[in-house]
Scaffold this motif. Structure first.
Motif, PDB file in Angstrom:
ATOM      1  N   MET A 171       0.841  -1.208   0.000  1.00  0.00           N
ATOM      2  CA  MET A 171       0.000   0.000   0.000  1.00  0.00           C
ATOM      3  C   MET A 171       0.866   1.244   0.000  1.00  0.00           C
ATOM      4  SD  MET A 171      -3.191   0.836  -0.100  1.00  0.00           S
ATOM      5  CE  MET A 171      -3.964   2.440  -0.119  1.00  0.00           C
ATOM      6  N   ALA A 172       1.861   1.255   0.966  1.00  0.00           N
ATOM      7  CA  ALA A 172       2.740   2.423   1.051  1.00  0.00           C
ATOM      8  C   ALA A 172       3.528   2.567  -0.247  1.00  0.00           C
ATOM      9  CB  ALA A 172       3.698   2.273   2.233  1.00  0.00           C
ATOM     10  N   GLU A 173       3.979   1.433  -0.752  1.00  0.00           N
ATOM     11  CA  GLU A 173       4.770   1.467  -1.974  1.00  0.00           C
ATOM     12  C   GLU A 173       3.912   1.983  -3.137  1.00  0.00           C
ATOM     13  OE1 GLU A 173       7.562  -1.570  -4.553  1.00  0.00           O
ATOM     14  OE2 GLU A 173       5.660  -2.252  -3.712  1.00  0.00           O
ATOM     15  N   SER A 174       2.682   1.469  -3.187  1.00  0.00           N
ATOM     16  CA  SER A 174       1.789   1.890  -4.279  1.00  0.00           C
ATOM     17  C   SER A 174       1.467   3.382  -4.166  1.00  0.00           C
ATOM     18  CB  SER A 174       0.518   1.036  -4.231  1.00  0.00           C
ATOM     19  OG  SER A 174      -0.586   1.774  -4.671  1.00  0.00           O
ATOM     20  N   ASP A 175       1.280   3.872  -2.922  1.00  0.00           N
ATOM     21  CA  ASP A 175       1.041   5.300  -2.727  1.00  0.00           C
ATOM     22  C   ASP A 175       2.214   6.123  -3.237  1.00  0.00           C
ATOM     23  OD1 ASP A 175      -1.402   4.934  -1.719  1.00  0.00           O
ATOM     24  OD2 ASP A 175      -0.900   5.352   0.371  1.00  0.00           O
ATOM     25  N   ALA A 176       3.405   5.659  -2.881  1.00  0.00           N
ATOM     26  CA  ALA A 176       4.603   6.402  -3.289  1.00  0.00           C
ATOM     27  C   ALA A 176       4.663   6.495  -4.811  1.00  0.00           C
ATOM     28  CB  ALA A 176       5.855   5.708  -2.755  1.00  0.00           C
ATOM     29  N   ARG A 177       4.342   5.389  -5.454  1.00  0.00           N
ATOM     30  CA  ARG A 177       4.420   5.395  -6.918  1.00  0.00           C
ATOM     31  C   ARG A 177       3.285   6.224  -7.516  1.00  0.00           C
ATOM     32  NH1 ARG A 177       5.767  -0.974  -7.749  1.00  0.00           N
ATOM     33  NH2 ARG A 177       8.036  -0.815  -7.673  1.00  0.00           N
ATOM     34  N   ALA A 178       2.111   6.162  -6.871  1.00  0.00           N
ATOM     35  CA  ALA A 178       0.965   6.905  -7.389  1.00  0.00           C
ATOM     36  C   ALA A 178       1.236   8.400  -7.343  1.00  0.00           C
ATOM     37  CB  ALA A 178      -0.288   6.572  -6.581  1.00  0.00           C
ATOM     38  N   SER A 179       2.041   8.836  -6.360  1.00  0.00           N
ATOM     39  CA  SER A 179       2.299  10.263  -6.214  1.00  0.00           C
ATOM     40  C   SER A 179       3.582  10.670  -6.928  1.00  0.00           C
ATOM     41  CB  SER A 179       2.373  10.637  -4.732  1.00  0.00           C
ATOM     42  OG  SER A 179       3.494  10.004  -4.158  1.00  0.00           O
ATOM     43  N   LEU A 180       3.974   9.856  -7.846  1.00  0.00           N
ATOM     44  CA  LEU A 180       5.204  10.096  -8.603  1.00  0.00           C
ATOM     45  C   LEU A 180       5.228  11.486  -9.245  1.00  0.00           C
ATOM     46  CD1 LEU A 180       7.717   8.565  -9.670  1.00  0.00           C
ATOM     47  CD2 LEU A 180       6.370   7.835 -11.611  1.00  0.00           C
ATOM     48  N   ALA A 181       4.046  11.956  -9.555  1.00  0.00           N
ATOM     49  CA  ALA A 181       3.923  13.093 -10.453  1.00  0.00           C
ATOM     50  C   ALA A 181       4.876  14.273 -10.273  1.00  0.00           C
ATOM     51  CB  ALA A 181       2.489  13.591 -10.432  1.00  0.00           C
ATOM     52  N   PRO A 182       4.647  15.172  -9.291  1.00  0.00           N
ATOM     53  CA  PRO A 182       5.261  16.488  -9.392  1.00  0.00           C
ATOM     54  C   PRO A 182       6.792  16.456  -9.378  1.00  0.00           C
ATOM     55  CG  PRO A 182       3.588  16.388  -7.645  1.00  0.00           C
ATOM     56  CD  PRO A 182       3.925  15.004  -8.033  1.00  0.00           C
ATOM     57  N   ASP A 183       7.371  15.543  -8.562  1.00  0.00           N
ATOM     58  CA  ASP A 183       8.816  15.556  -8.401  1.00  0.00           C
ATOM     59  C   ASP A 183       9.498  14.537  -9.310  1.00  0.00           C
ATOM     60  OD1 ASP A 183       7.016  14.387  -6.455  1.00  0.00           O
ATOM     61  OD2 ASP A 183       8.745  13.234  -5.787  1.00  0.00           O
ATOM     62  N   ALA A 184       8.751  13.959 -10.207  1.00  0.00           N
ATOM     63  CA  ALA A 184       9.352  12.939 -11.071  1.00  0.00           C
ATOM     64  C   ALA A 184      10.299  13.590 -12.092  1.00  0.00           C
ATOM     65  CB  ALA A 184       8.265  12.156 -11.803  1.00  0.00           C
ATOM     66  N   ASP A 185      11.197  12.796 -12.590  1.00  0.00           N
ATOM     67  CA  ASP A 185      12.115  13.178 -13.667  1.00  0.00           C
ATOM     68  C   ASP A 185      11.315  13.804 -14.826  1.00  0.00           C
ATOM     69  OD1 ASP A 185      13.688  13.047 -15.945  1.00  0.00           O
ATOM     70  OD2 ASP A 185      13.812  10.843 -15.942  1.00  0.00           O
ATOM     71  N   PRO A 186      11.663  15.054 -15.203  1.00  0.00           N
ATOM     72  CA  PRO A 186      10.872  15.728 -16.246  1.00  0.00           C
ATOM     73  C   PRO A 186      10.823  14.945 -17.560  1.00  0.00           C
ATOM     74  CG  PRO A 186      12.521  17.223 -15.304  1.00  0.00           C
ATOM     75  CD  PRO A 186      12.757  15.888 -14.688  1.00  0.00           C
ATOM     76  N   GLY A 187      11.887  14.269 -17.892  1.00  0.00           N
ATOM     77  CA  GLY A 187      11.888  13.478 -19.125  1.00  0.00           C
ATOM     78  C   GLY A 187      10.884  12.352 -19.045  1.00  0.00           C
ATOM     79  N   TYR A 188      10.822  11.746 -17.849  1.00  0.00           N
ATOM     80  CA  TYR A 188       9.845  10.668 -17.648  1.00  0.00           C
ATOM     81  C   TYR A 188       8.433  11.203 -17.776  1.00  0.00           C
ATOM     82  CZ  TYR A 188       6.936   7.130 -15.545  1.00  0.00           C
ATOM     83  OH  TYR A 188       5.946   6.213 -15.340  1.00  0.00           O
ATOM     84  N   VAL A 189       8.167  12.354 -17.107  1.00  0.00           N
ATOM     85  CA  VAL A 189       6.818  12.935 -17.146  1.00  0.00           C
ATOM     86  C   VAL A 189       6.422  13.254 -18.582  1.00  0.00           C
ATOM     87  CG1 VAL A 189       5.429  14.940 -16.488  1.00  0.00           C
ATOM     88  CG2 VAL A 189       6.843  13.784 -14.776  1.00  0.00           C
ATOM     89  N   GLU A 190       7.354  13.821 -19.335  1.00  0.00           N
ATOM     90  CA  GLU A 190       7.054  14.170 -20.720  1.00  0.00           C
ATOM     91  C   GLU A 190       6.683  12.914 -21.523  1.00  0.00           C
ATOM     92  OE1 GLU A 190      10.185  16.634 -22.366  1.00  0.00           O
ATOM     93  OE2 GLU A 190       9.326  16.388 -24.393  1.00  0.00           O
ATOM     94  N   ALA A 191       7.445  11.870 -21.288  1.00  0.00           N
ATOM     95  CA  ALA A 191       7.193  10.635 -22.045  1.00  0.00           C
ATOM     96  C   ALA A 191       5.863  10.019 -21.667  1.00  0.00           C
ATOM     97  CB  ALA A 191       8.329   9.636 -21.799  1.00  0.00           C
ATOM     98  N   VAL A 192       5.571  10.004 -20.363  1.00  0.00           N
ATOM     99  CA  VAL A 192       4.340   9.330 -19.939  1.00  0.00           C
ATOM    100  C   VAL A 192       3.118  10.142 -20.366  1.00  0.00           C
ATOM    101  CG1 VAL A 192       4.120  10.252 -17.590  1.00  0.00           C
ATOM    102  CG2 VAL A 192       3.365   7.966 -18.046  1.00  0.00           C
ATOM    103  N   VAL A 193       3.244  11.479 -20.322  1.00  0.00           N
ATOM    104  CA  VAL A 193       2.137  12.323 -20.792  1.00  0.00           C
ATOM    105  C   VAL A 193       1.940  12.090 -22.296  1.00  0.00           C
ATOM    106  CG1 VAL A 193       1.457  14.720 -21.255  1.00  0.00           C
ATOM    107  CG2 VAL A 193       2.199  14.052 -18.956  1.00  0.00           C
ATOM    108  N   ASP A 194       3.035  11.984 -23.025  1.00  0.00           N
ATOM    109  CA  ASP A 194       2.948  11.673 -24.458  1.00  0.00           C
ATOM    110  C   ASP A 194       2.183  10.370 -24.690  1.00  0.00           C
ATOM    111  OD1 ASP A 194       4.146  13.816 -25.667  1.00  0.00           O
ATOM    112  OD2 ASP A 194       5.951  12.746 -26.315  1.00  0.00           O
TER     113      ASP A 194
END
Lengths: 233, 233
Positions: free
Chosen positions: B1-24
């Motif tokens: 649960m804690a692990e899944s929460d951490a991953r679910a909140s990946l958004a704001p502080d995630a690697d910008p390249g990753y965010v760009e790719a996943v949004v794409d």
């Protein structure tokens, strides 16, 4: 519970005239939803933005999603939904052929005013039906979330271009006229449906005065919808 | 649960390249669904019966219903869904322009084979994503109930007219070719998405051998689908 069960199982032993009328009503609403889907999906192509397109496409899908329960109810009465819809294809397609929107805003007004009018009419007739069918018709013809979306878009467009308001007001009147033409055609063709409105030995119906009041209610609601859009009815 | 929460909140502080790719990726899948809705709603007009039309319209609505959750996920990553979809409109619309079905059966094969191919590709890429996004992509690209419907209709038609099988087999090959053309175009234009596949310092990616194996898997699944329809790939 017992009463609702008794009414729910009305089907096989019900008065054949009643069954014919209720199947007709379920069928015309069903085909209306399928046809609304087609037309709204087509109108979505005229959308000025991708957001508008997605919104109208979502409205189209919402209409279509209502068909399955209506068809199930038609089968409950022992009829085939596709055969039952047959007689209503021409009048509904003619309505659409005579009211093909020439731009995005005519399409929006048609989605709001035309569907609103048809749904009001179906709900009026549903008052003469067994409770289960009545509830299904009422929920199938509920105004969807698209009402707000259409009102917002049309009001904003008229504010930006007041001449559009005059054109769309004429358009609303034309929709009303075409809807009445096709409704009369259906009433003339479908005896059981007309008989349902007129009542029977064991069923109350509408006398001429009541028919007049029903027409007044439909007209008032049409005018209210036009007013919501900022249009003269 | 804690692990899944951490991953679910990946958004704001995630690697910008990753965010760009996943949004794409979320955006290309979203626009693909909207576009699938439009095309299937259009193809439904070619339906030989009202029942077929309703079935294909229902498939169209099912595709559209997936868009809302994908857009919500794009917003979770701080992006606007409509801006994010922008770059994918041209490649997807060109794919459709180059693969406009000339009849009902070409439309059905396209719905099954073309969407299947795109969905397989999205699911392959989803394996490189955070679990929440991956699960969303996987569920958004699940084969719908339309698979069975298409397989039934196409097999019956080929049985009735064996020459149709030859024409539809060529059509399936053309769909594969056009899909590859547009996928290459997207890969060339969208650096972040390509970088996601290639991996990064802290993320595993695909080496050339793995890319080859992925291509093999996609081809095998395409051939399996063609086989399901009774067509030579």
């Amino acid at each position: 519970m017992a009463e609702s069960d008794a009414r729910a199982s009305l089907a096989p032993d019900a008065d054949p005239g009643y069954v014919e009328a209720v199947v007709d009503l379920l069928a015309v609403v069903s085909y209306g939803e399928i046809s609304a889907f087609e037309r709204l999906a087509e109108d979505a192509k005229l959308a000025p933005t991708l957001r508008d397109k997605l919104d109208l496409a979502t409205v189209a899908s919402t209409e279509l999603a209502k068909v399955a329960a209506l068809h199930e109810r038609i089968r409950h009465f022992g009829a085939d939904p596709f055969e039952a819809m047959g007689p209503f294809r021409n009048p509904i397609e003619e309505f659409h052929a005579h009211t093909a929107p020439s731009d995005w805003y005519e399409g929006l007004v048609k989605a709001y005013v035309g569907d609103g009018l048809a749904n009001d009419f179906y709900r009026e007739i549903a008052q003469f039906l067994d409770p289960d069918t009545r509830d299904l018709i009422v929920s199938s013809t509920a105004e969807g979330s698209h009402a707000e979306f259409v009102v917002d878009r049309v009001r904003a467009a008229i504010a930006a271009d007041p001449r559009l308001g005059g054109r769309l007001a004429l358009w609303g009147r034309r929709l009303m006229g075409e809807a009445l033409t096709q409704a009369q055609r259906i009433a003339a063709d479908r005896d059981a449906l007309s008989a349902l409105l007129a009542g029977g030995l064991d069923r109350p119906g509408l006398d001429l005065a009541e028919l007049g009041r029903m027409f007044t209610r439909l007209t008032e609601r049409h005018m209210a919808r036009m007013g919501e859009l900022g249009l003269d009815a």
